[in-house]
Write a protein that holds these residues in place. Structure first.
Motif, PDB file in Angstrom:
ATOM      1  N   GLN A   1      28.465  45.661  39.166  1.00  0.00           N
ATOM      2  CA  GLN A   1      29.318  44.808  38.347  1.00  0.00           C
ATOM      3  C   GLN A   1      30.657  44.575  39.033  1.00  0.00           C
ATOM      4  O   GLN A   1      31.273  45.516  39.530  1.00  0.00           O
ATOM      5  CB  GLN A   1      29.570  45.440  36.976  1.00  0.00           C
ATOM      6  CG  GLN A   1      28.309  45.619  36.150  1.00  0.00           C
ATOM      7  CD  GLN A   1      28.633  45.995  34.724  1.00  0.00           C
ATOM      8  OE1 GLN A   1      29.387  45.312  34.035  1.00  0.00           O
ATOM      9  NE2 GLN A   1      28.059  47.091  34.250  1.00  0.00           N
ATOM     10  N   ARG A   2      31.091  43.343  39.005  1.00  0.00           N
ATOM     11  CA  ARG A   2      32.393  43.026  39.601  1.00  0.00           C
ATOM     12  C   ARG A   2      33.507  43.534  38.678  1.00  0.00           C
ATOM     13  O   ARG A   2      33.498  43.269  37.466  1.00  0.00           O
ATOM     14  CB  ARG A   2      32.499  41.517  39.799  1.00  0.00           C
ATOM     15  CG  ARG A   2      33.718  41.121  40.597  1.00  0.00           C
ATOM     16  CD  ARG A   2      33.636  39.696  41.077  1.00  0.00           C
ATOM     17  NE  ARG A   2      34.879  39.330  41.753  1.00  0.00           N
ATOM     18  CZ  ARG A   2      35.102  38.147  42.287  1.00  0.00           C
ATOM     19  NH1 ARG A   2      34.146  37.221  42.257  1.00  0.00           N
ATOM     20  NH2 ARG A   2      36.258  37.889  42.874  1.00  0.00           N
ATOM     21  N   ILE A   3      34.466  44.275  39.251  1.00  0.00           N
ATOM     22  CA  ILE A   3      35.503  44.893  38.422  1.00  0.00           C
ATOM     23  C   ILE A   3      36.918  44.460  38.799  1.00  0.00           C
ATOM     24  O   ILE A   3      37.880  44.891  38.144  1.00  0.00           O
ATOM     25  CB  ILE A   3      35.428  46.444  38.464  1.00  0.00           C
ATOM     26  CG1 ILE A   3      35.634  46.973  39.895  1.00  0.00           C
ATOM     27  CG2 ILE A   3      34.132  46.941  37.867  1.00  0.00           C
ATOM     28  CD1 ILE A   3      35.803  48.484  39.975  1.00  0.00           C
ATOM     29  N   ASP A   4      37.083  43.606  39.808  1.00  0.00           N
ATOM     30  CA  ASP A   4      38.446  43.277  40.250  1.00  0.00           C
ATOM     31  C   ASP A   4      39.189  42.388  39.263  1.00  0.00           C
ATOM     32  O   ASP A   4      40.378  42.135  39.426  1.00  0.00           O
ATOM     33  CB  ASP A   4      38.437  42.632  41.643  1.00  0.00           C
ATOM     34  CG  ASP A   4      37.451  41.482  41.751  1.00  0.00           C
ATOM     35  OD1 ASP A   4      37.838  40.332  41.484  1.00  0.00           O
ATOM     36  OD2 ASP A   4      36.286  41.747  42.087  1.00  0.00           O
TER      37      ASP A   4
ATOM     38  N   GLU B   1      35.039  44.231  49.250  1.00  0.00           N
ATOM     39  CA  GLU B   1      34.675  43.172  50.188  1.00  0.00           C
ATOM     40  C   GLU B   1      35.886  42.285  50.461  1.00  0.00           C
ATOM     41  O   GLU B   1      36.370  41.597  49.555  1.00  0.00           O
ATOM     42  CB  GLU B   1      33.538  42.311  49.615  1.00  0.00           C
ATOM     43  CG  GLU B   1      32.251  43.073  49.347  1.00  0.00           C
ATOM     44  CD  GLU B   1      31.184  42.181  48.718  1.00  0.00           C
ATOM     45  OE1 GLU B   1      31.529  41.083  48.222  1.00  0.00           O
ATOM     46  OE2 GLU B   1      30.012  42.585  48.741  1.00  0.00           O
ATOM     47  N   HIS B   2      36.396  42.325  51.680  1.00  0.00           N
ATOM     48  CA  HIS B   2      37.469  41.428  52.149  1.00  0.00           C
ATOM     49  C   HIS B   2      38.671  41.442  51.196  1.00  0.00           C
ATOM     50  O   HIS B   2      39.200  40.379  50.824  1.00  0.00           O
ATOM     51  CB  HIS B   2      36.938  40.004  52.315  1.00  0.00           C
ATOM     52  CG  HIS B   2      35.744  39.921  53.222  1.00  0.00           C
ATOM     53  ND1 HIS B   2      35.814  40.211  54.570  1.00  0.00           N
ATOM     54  CD2 HIS B   2      34.439  39.614  52.965  1.00  0.00           C
ATOM     55  CE1 HIS B   2      34.602  40.059  55.112  1.00  0.00           C
ATOM     56  NE2 HIS B   2      33.766  39.713  54.164  1.00  0.00           N
TER      57      HIS B   2
ATOM     58  N   ILE C   1      35.650  43.478  44.301  1.00  0.00           N
ATOM     59  CA  ILE C   1      35.376  44.904  44.149  1.00  0.00           C
ATOM     60  C   ILE C   1      34.215  45.032  43.174  1.00  0.00           C
ATOM     61  O   ILE C   1      34.271  44.508  42.044  1.00  0.00           O
ATOM     62  CB  ILE C   1      36.606  45.672  43.617  1.00  0.00           C
ATOM     63  CG1 ILE C   1      37.802  45.447  44.567  1.00  0.00           C
ATOM     64  CG2 ILE C   1      36.292  47.157  43.479  1.00  0.00           C
ATOM     65  CD1 ILE C   1      39.104  46.004  44.048  1.00  0.00           C
ATOM     66  N   ILE C   2      33.164  45.715  43.618  1.00  0.00           N
ATOM     67  CA  ILE C   2      31.946  45.818  42.815  1.00  0.00           C
ATOM     68  C   ILE C   2      31.642  47.292  42.588  1.00  0.00           C
ATOM     69  O   ILE C   2      31.625  48.091  43.529  1.00  0.00           O
ATOM     70  CB  ILE C   2      30.756  45.141  43.534  1.00  0.00           C
ATOM     71  CG1 ILE C   2      31.055  43.644  43.713  1.00  0.00           C
ATOM     72  CG2 ILE C   2      29.457  45.342  42.763  1.00  0.00           C
ATOM     73  CD1 ILE C   2      30.205  42.973  44.750  1.00  0.00           C
ATOM     74  N   PHE C   3      31.456  47.666  41.323  1.00  0.00           N
ATOM     75  CA  PHE C   3      31.073  49.032  40.981  1.00  0.00           C
ATOM     76  C   PHE C   3      29.736  49.009  40.259  1.00  0.00           C
ATOM     77  O   PHE C   3      29.594  48.392  39.202  1.00  0.00           O
ATOM     78  CB  PHE C   3      32.128  49.697  40.095  1.00  0.00           C
ATOM     79  CG  PHE C   3      31.726  51.065  39.613  1.00  0.00           C
ATOM     80  CD1 PHE C   3      31.571  52.116  40.511  1.00  0.00           C
ATOM     81  CD2 PHE C   3      31.476  51.304  38.273  1.00  0.00           C
ATOM     82  CE1 PHE C   3      31.174  53.373  40.082  1.00  0.00           C
ATOM     83  CE2 PHE C   3      31.093  52.562  37.826  1.00  0.00           C
ATOM     84  CZ  PHE C   3      30.938  53.599  38.732  1.00  0.00           C
ATOM     85  N   ASP C   4      28.763  49.688  40.847  1.00  0.00           N
ATOM     86  CA  ASP C   4      27.432  49.802  40.251  1.00  0.00           C
ATOM     87  C   ASP C   4      26.873  48.442  39.832  1.00  0.00           C
ATOM     88  O   ASP C   4      26.339  48.275  38.736  1.00  0.00           O
ATOM     89  CB  ASP C   4      27.486  50.752  39.055  1.00  0.00           C
ATOM     90  CG  ASP C   4      26.184  51.537  38.902  1.00  0.00           C
ATOM     91  OD1 ASP C   4      25.398  51.588  39.862  1.00  0.00           O
ATOM     92  OD2 ASP C   4      25.954  52.105  37.812  1.00  0.00           O
TER      93      ASP C   4
END
Length: 239
Positions: A67-70, A9-10, A62-65
């Protein structure tokens, strides 16, 4: 449609003062093959590095499944079920094939499950099974690519990100690699594919994005992108 597994996202990413990614928005849904197309220096590998925490985005999420992972280290991201097949394969050349595969399972502790997965990747990649004791750096380019994919599978991922898996391979080996990608997806692994070989990537993908100078300029179904004039002229050799 299936739920979103990976979402950017952005996202803005910089190397020092130089901005490489500009307001990147993309998503990969569970069970899909999604490709990111672009020429050299478009920002494709930087996108992968940003997803895996090897470069931090200056803005965006950045979201994976769910959860935010960035803001997480790469090892945590792998534990969550996201695996990377890096550009130029990046195997461990002085280790054996078996040791490379074992390194793919470094975040795991259940030895019985690791052995089970080792048997499974040897079924998917019979050439690798024949060379378990061989020093990985002595493999051909195609065998090294298969090893890189097999090593990623050893982390038991729910999603695999592949950076230019066809790079430097003969047309016959490219076809083998892409057939294997389809098989991996059929076994329940979602695929995000960064690729210069647009025609091959779009022939097996569900959807695609086109990246130019760090910006997403197109996103559509793979079938529509194959017919798109810009894509045809830039990546498919159309007139």
């Amino acid at each position: 449609m299936n739920e979103v597994m990976l979402q950017l996202e952005h996202v803005d990413t910089f190397y020092g003062p130089i901005q490489v990614l500009h307001d990147i928005n993309l998503e990969v849904r569970r069970g899909e093959i999604v490709c990111l197309l672009g020429a050299n220096a478009a920002g494709k590998t930087t996108t992968m590095k940003t997803i895996f925490g090897l470069v931090r985005p200056r803005r965006g999420r950045i979201i994976f499944d769910g959860q935010r992972i960035d803001n997480r280290p790469a090892s945590d991201i792998v534990r969550l079920g996201l695996a990377l097949v890096p550009e130029a394969r990046r195997i461990f050349p002085r280790m054996t094939v078996l040791e490379n595969l074992q390194m793919g399972a470094y975040t795991r502790t259940n030895k019985a499950e690791i052995e089970q997965d080792l048997d499974h990747v040897c079924q998917i990649f019979p050439r690798i099974k024949e060379r378990l004791k061989q020093i990985a750096g002595t493999l051909s380019g195609g065998e090294q690519q298969m090893l890189a994919m097999a090593r990623a599978l050893m982390s038991r991922p729910r999603m695999m990100c592949m950076d230019e898996p066809s790079m430097g391979l003969s047309p016959l080996l490219v076809e083998t690699v892409f057939e294997t990608i389809v098989r991996i997806r059929s076994e329940g692994v979602t695929i995000f594919l960064v690729e210069q070989n647009a025609s091959m990537a779009l022939s097996l993908a569900d959807r695609g994005y086109v990246l130019q100078t760090g910006k997403i300029v197109l996103s559509d179904t793979a079938a529509n992108l194959l017919e798109n004039d810009l894509v045809r002229q830039a990546y498919l050799g159309g007139s």
